[in-house]
Design a protein around this motif. Structure first.
Motif, mmCIF file in Angstrom:
data_model
loop_
_atom_site.group_PDB
_atom_site.id
_atom_site.type_symbol
_atom_site.label_atom_id
_atom_site.label_comp_id
_atom_site.label_asym_id
_atom_site.label_seq_id
_atom_site.Cartn_x
_atom_site.Cartn_y
_atom_site.Cartn_z
ATOM 1 N N GLY A 135 -1.756 7.690 6.349
ATOM 2 C CA GLY A 135 -0.781 7.242 5.370
ATOM 3 C C GLY A 135 -1.184 7.551 3.939
ATOM 4 N N LEU A 136 -2.450 7.844 3.741
ATOM 5 C CA LEU A 136 -2.942 8.081 2.387
ATOM 6 C C LEU A 136 -2.253 9.264 1.714
ATOM 7 N N THR A 137 -1.909 10.268 2.501
ATOM 8 C CA THR A 137 -1.298 11.460 1.921
ATOM 9 C C THR A 137 0.221 11.446 2.014
ATOM 10 N N LYS A 138 0.791 10.316 2.447
ATOM 11 C CA LYS A 138 2.253 10.291 2.612
ATOM 12 C C LYS A 138 2.959 9.489 1.530
ATOM 13 N N GLY A 139 2.220 9.034 0.536
ATOM 14 C CA GLY A 139 2.825 8.055 -0.356
ATOM 15 C C GLY A 139 3.541 8.618 -1.566
ATOM 16 N N ALA A 140 4.274 7.748 -2.233
ATOM 17 C CA ALA A 140 4.887 8.096 -3.502
ATOM 18 C C ALA A 140 3.964 7.652 -4.630
ATOM 19 N N TYR A 141 2.874 6.955 -4.284
ATOM 20 C CA TYR A 141 1.849 6.515 -5.227
ATOM 21 C C TYR A 141 2.434 5.647 -6.341
ATOM 22 N N ASP A 142 3.406 4.814 -5.943
ATOM 23 C CA ASP A 142 3.982 3.849 -6.874
ATOM 24 C C ASP A 142 3.545 2.441 -6.452
ATOM 25 N N VAL A 143 4.120 1.441 -7.089
ATOM 26 C CA VAL A 143 3.701 0.066 -6.820
ATOM 27 C C VAL A 143 3.944 -0.323 -5.354
ATOM 28 N N GLU A 144 5.034 0.140 -4.798
ATOM 29 C CA GLU A 144 5.326 -0.180 -3.393
ATOM 30 C C GLU A 144 4.260 0.408 -2.482
ATOM 31 N N PHE A 145 3.773 1.619 -2.857
ATOM 32 C CA PHE A 145 2.711 2.265 -2.095
ATOM 33 C C PHE A 145 1.467 1.369 -2.106
ATOM 34 N N VAL A 146 1.130 0.840 -3.287
ATOM 35 C CA VAL A 146 -0.036 -0.020 -3.401
ATOM 36 C C VAL A 146 0.117 -1.258 -2.518
ATOM 37 N N GLU A 147 1.306 -1.865 -2.564
ATOM 38 C CA GLU A 147 1.569 -3.035 -1.726
ATOM 39 C C GLU A 147 1.316 -2.714 -0.264
ATOM 40 N N GLU A 148 1.821 -1.553 0.148
ATOM 41 C CA GLU A 148 1.682 -1.146 1.537
ATOM 42 C C GLU A 148 0.202 -0.945 1.875
ATOM 43 N N ARG A 149 -0.552 -0.319 0.976
ATOM 44 C CA ARG A 149 -1.990 -0.109 1.212
ATOM 45 C C ARG A 149 -2.703 -1.453 1.351
ATOM 46 N N LEU A 150 -2.343 -2.402 0.496
ATOM 47 C CA LEU A 150 -2.983 -3.723 0.555
ATOM 48 C C LEU A 150 -2.651 -4.409 1.873
ATOM 49 N N ARG A 151 -1.413 -4.262 2.313
ATOM 50 C CA ARG A 151 -1.020 -4.866 3.575
ATOM 51 C C ARG A 151 -1.829 -4.271 4.715
ATOM 52 N N LEU A 152 -1.997 -2.926 4.694
ATOM 53 C CA LEU A 152 -2.738 -2.261 5.759
ATOM 54 C C LEU A 152 -4.214 -2.652 5.730
ATOM 55 N N VAL A 153 -4.790 -2.747 4.525
ATOM 56 C CA VAL A 153 -6.184 -3.172 4.412
ATOM 57 C C VAL A 153 -6.355 -4.546 5.035
ATOM 58 N N GLY A 154 -5.372 -5.415 4.780
ATOM 59 C CA GLY A 154 -5.407 -6.750 5.386
ATOM 60 C C GLY A 154 -5.453 -6.670 6.897
ATOM 61 N N GLY A 155 -4.630 -5.769 7.449
ATOM 62 C CA GLY A 155 -4.606 -5.586 8.897
ATOM 63 C C GLY A 155 -5.947 -5.096 9.418
ATOM 64 N N LEU A 156 -6.539 -4.158 8.696
ATOM 65 C CA LEU A 156 -7.833 -3.607 9.098
ATOM 66 C C LEU A 156 -8.910 -4.690 9.034
ATOM 67 N N ARG A 157 -8.843 -5.486 7.990
ATOM 68 C CA ARG A 157 -9.842 -6.532 7.824
ATOM 69 C C ARG A 157 -9.758 -7.543 8.952
ATOM 70 N N GLN A 158 -8.496 -7.841 9.333
ATOM 71 C CA GLN A 158 -8.304 -8.765 10.454
ATOM 72 C C GLN A 158 -8.915 -8.201 11.730
ATOM 73 N N ASP A 161 -0.991 16.698 3.488
ATOM 74 C CA ASP A 161 -0.307 15.938 4.528
ATOM 75 C C ASP A 161 0.157 16.864 5.650
ATOM 76 N N THR A 162 0.677 18.041 5.253
ATOM 77 C CA THR A 162 1.120 19.011 6.256
ATOM 78 C C THR A 162 -0.059 19.408 7.156
#
Lengths: 133, 331, 123
Positions: free
Chosen positions: B104-127, B60-61
């Motif tokens: 954002g891929l390298t900034k996460g805590a890699y927990d469930v909230e991270f997954v939610e956020e990734r799914l939300r972003l994928v949705g945005g990209l798909r749109q 990330d750095t």
């Protein structure tokens, strides 16, 4: 149709007006005839509760637009004796004994959601919503 | 309308519409059954450990150092690959999406909230880019190449460049896994919606004889579909002046108590319109189980097989005895 | 509300929205006419009702009950699809009240009941 003004409810003629207003808005918004009837029935029920338990009150019927979803909301408010135990009133079963619970629990089944704010001696506000499918 | 404090507030939920409309990330996550446990399992498959999390912090750095450059690289790639468009109408918005997603891929805590956020972003990209995932994979590939270059260029700054790139690869697979599931679910939803439209157009109620209707129910029945079928049956009763209807559920995969209650309601509604209903396709065992589960089948005439049900229906229609629609079920 | 006579049956067609007053009037009228004409059956036609709430349901149940007390059977006809749907969702099944699709159906129902009780001597 001006749906922002409340309807004064104090007699069974007003109950009929209330359900007609609910049905008319439902139709305009594009609800199916079945849903129009469902909505009108629930509106009739809570309007009648106002007359029966509080003598008089007010009813609003409005269109809803939230997060891309469209629907309709009916709000009934009175300054009557209130419902001391709302949970119990809602849990009332399938009886036609005429108790308050019948109308409320039945209306809850007809609509998508139903909110009650009430307390002993504090008046009652019932808010119910149905969304377009 | 805010009530004064002492008043009690009661919230009751009636039936829910099938598409909840809650935060898209969350409902997708629930549909994909992403819990702490399933997430840990996915990480275990990829041998993704705390060591990887630390190495990703180092990446990330590196990546943040020249973030704009990387975003421009990705953006240029997309524009070149997509020949159909005249030009991006909102370059700032697009670059913002790319930055949020890939950086954002390298900034996460890699927990469930991270997954939610990734799914939300994928949705945005798909749109933004449409339902075809191939542009997405191409851009991901470029991102990996760009990160690989930066890791190599960092040289001695990193303890173990090979291990660092391994970590990037692992998190990529983790992320892609979720994105693929999301794309598949979205595709399924589209198909389901199209089938819905088709279902609405077809009339499933058949007239077997004068005053006798058959409603065969096939496939998965949810609340919306059950209500639709009930409506269609009731309209048909009025139009064809039916006195007996046969509701066949042989083709319904799993008749659980929810479906059974819909059937009971349909039978009661038909009765209000003067029509008797016979339900066929419920074996005695299933019926018993339903009763044990609390479904009240007392007012429902059931016959195991369709043929038997039709014969019973004809008997009811032509009997001289009590009318089919008497409320106590005589006859 | 007009009450028509057809053979030994009475037919009452509900106009829109039965108010308390109209209910009492209908109940009394029916009770009186059942007695006067020695009617065996009463048909209450609710085709026009586009909404039936718990009040309407209680009303009809009361009418059916008082009609039975006077020795006649009562049948409700004309419940519309949307109304039937809303009634069952609401949880009102009109248990114990005979129903038919329309007037013809109602008359047939009443005649069946009448012939049955005549043939075997009990209802």
């Amino acid at each position: 149709m001006d749906t922002s003004e409340p309807l004064a409810v104090a007699s069974d003629t007003d109950v009929v007006t209330a359900r007609q207003r609910a049905r008319d808005l439902a139709r305009v918004l594009g609800f199916s005839t079945t849903d129009q009837t469902t909505i009108a029935t629930a509106a009739s029920e809570i309007a009648r509760n106002i007359v029966t338990y509080a003598g008089h009150g007010q009813l609003w019927v409005r269109a809803l637009d939230e997060g891309g979803r469209q629907g309709l909301v009916v709000v009934a408010r009175d300054e009557g004796p209130g419902i001391p135990d709302v949970e119990r009133a809602l849990a009332d079963g399938y009886s036609t004994s005429g108790s308050l619970g019948v109308g409320l629990s039945g209306s809850k089944r007809l609509m998508d959601d139903l909110d009650i704010e009430s307390g002993a001696g504090a008046g009652t506000t019932v808010t119910m919503r149905k969304w377009l499918r | 309308m805010t009530p004064p404090a002492p008043q009690a507030r009661e919230r009751a939920r009636g039936q829910q519409p099938t598409d909840d409309g809650a935060s898209p990330g969350r409902s997708l996550r629930e549909e994909m059954d992403i819990t702490k446990e399933t997430l840990e399992r996915r990480k275990a498959w990829l041998e993704f450990t705390q060591g990887d999390v630390e190495r990703l912090a180092q990446v990330d750095t590196l990546v943040s150092r020249h973030a704009d450059e990387l975003v421009e690289q990705l953006y240029a790639h997309i524009n070149a690959a997509d020949g159909s468009r005249d030009g991006d109408a909102a370059p700032t918005h697009t670059k913002g999406l790319l930055e949020e997603y890939f950086l954002g891929l390298t900034k996460g805590a890699y927990d469930v909230e991270f997954v939610e956020e990734r799914l939300r972003l994928v949705g945005g990209l798909r749109q933004r880019f449409g339902p075809d995932p191939s542009w997405y994979l191409g851009t991901y590939n470029l991102y990996l190449r760009a990160v690989g270059e930066r890791i190599r260029a960092a040289g001695d700054e990193l303890d173990d460049p090979r291990a660092v790139f391994e970590s990037v690869r692992k998190v990529t697979f983790l992320d892609l896994g979720f994105a693929f599931d999301a794309y598949m679910i979205e595709r399924e939803r589209t198909i389901w919606r199209q089938e819905e439209e088709l279902r609405k157009l077809s009339t499933p109620v058949l007239q077997l004889q004068d005053e006798l209707l058959l409603l065969p129910i096939v496939g998965f029945v949810d609340t919306a579909r059950a209500q639709q079928l009930t409506e269609q049956l009731l309209y048909a009763i009025r139009e064809r002046r039916a006195r007996v209807v046969v509701i066949d559920v042989t083709g319904v995969g799993a008749v659980d108590s929810r479906v059974a209650n819909h059937i009971v309601q349909t039978v009661e509604a038909a009765r209000l319109m003067g029509a008797a209903a016979i339900v066929t396709g419920l074996s005695a065992e299933v019926a018993q189980t339903l009763v044990r589960l609390g479904v009240d089948l007392s007012a429902v005439r059931t016959v195991g097989d369709l043929q038997g049900g039709i014969e019973e229906a004809e008997r009811l229609l032509h009997a001289d005895g009590p009318s089919p629609s008497l409320p106590d079920g005589r006859g | 509300m007009p009450i028509l006579k057809q053979g030994d049956c009475l037919i009452a067609s509900v106009q829109d929205a039965l108010s308390d007053e109209e209910l009492r009037a209908l109940q009394n009228d029916l009770a009186e006419q059942v007695g006067r004409h020695r009617a065996r059956g009463v048909i209450i036609d609710v085709t026009v009702l586009d909404v039936m709430d718990s009040f309407a349901t209680r009303t009809l149940q009361t009418i059916v009950h008082t009609t039975r007390l006077r020795g006649a059977e009562a049948v409700i006809v004309g419940i519309q699809p949307e109304v039937a749907f809303a009634l069952v969702q609401f949880g009102l099944t009109l248990e114990g009240i005979p129903t038919a699709l329309d007037l013809d159906g109602g008359l047939a129902l009443l005649r069946l009941g009448a012939s049955r009780s005549r043939s075997d001597g009990h209802e």
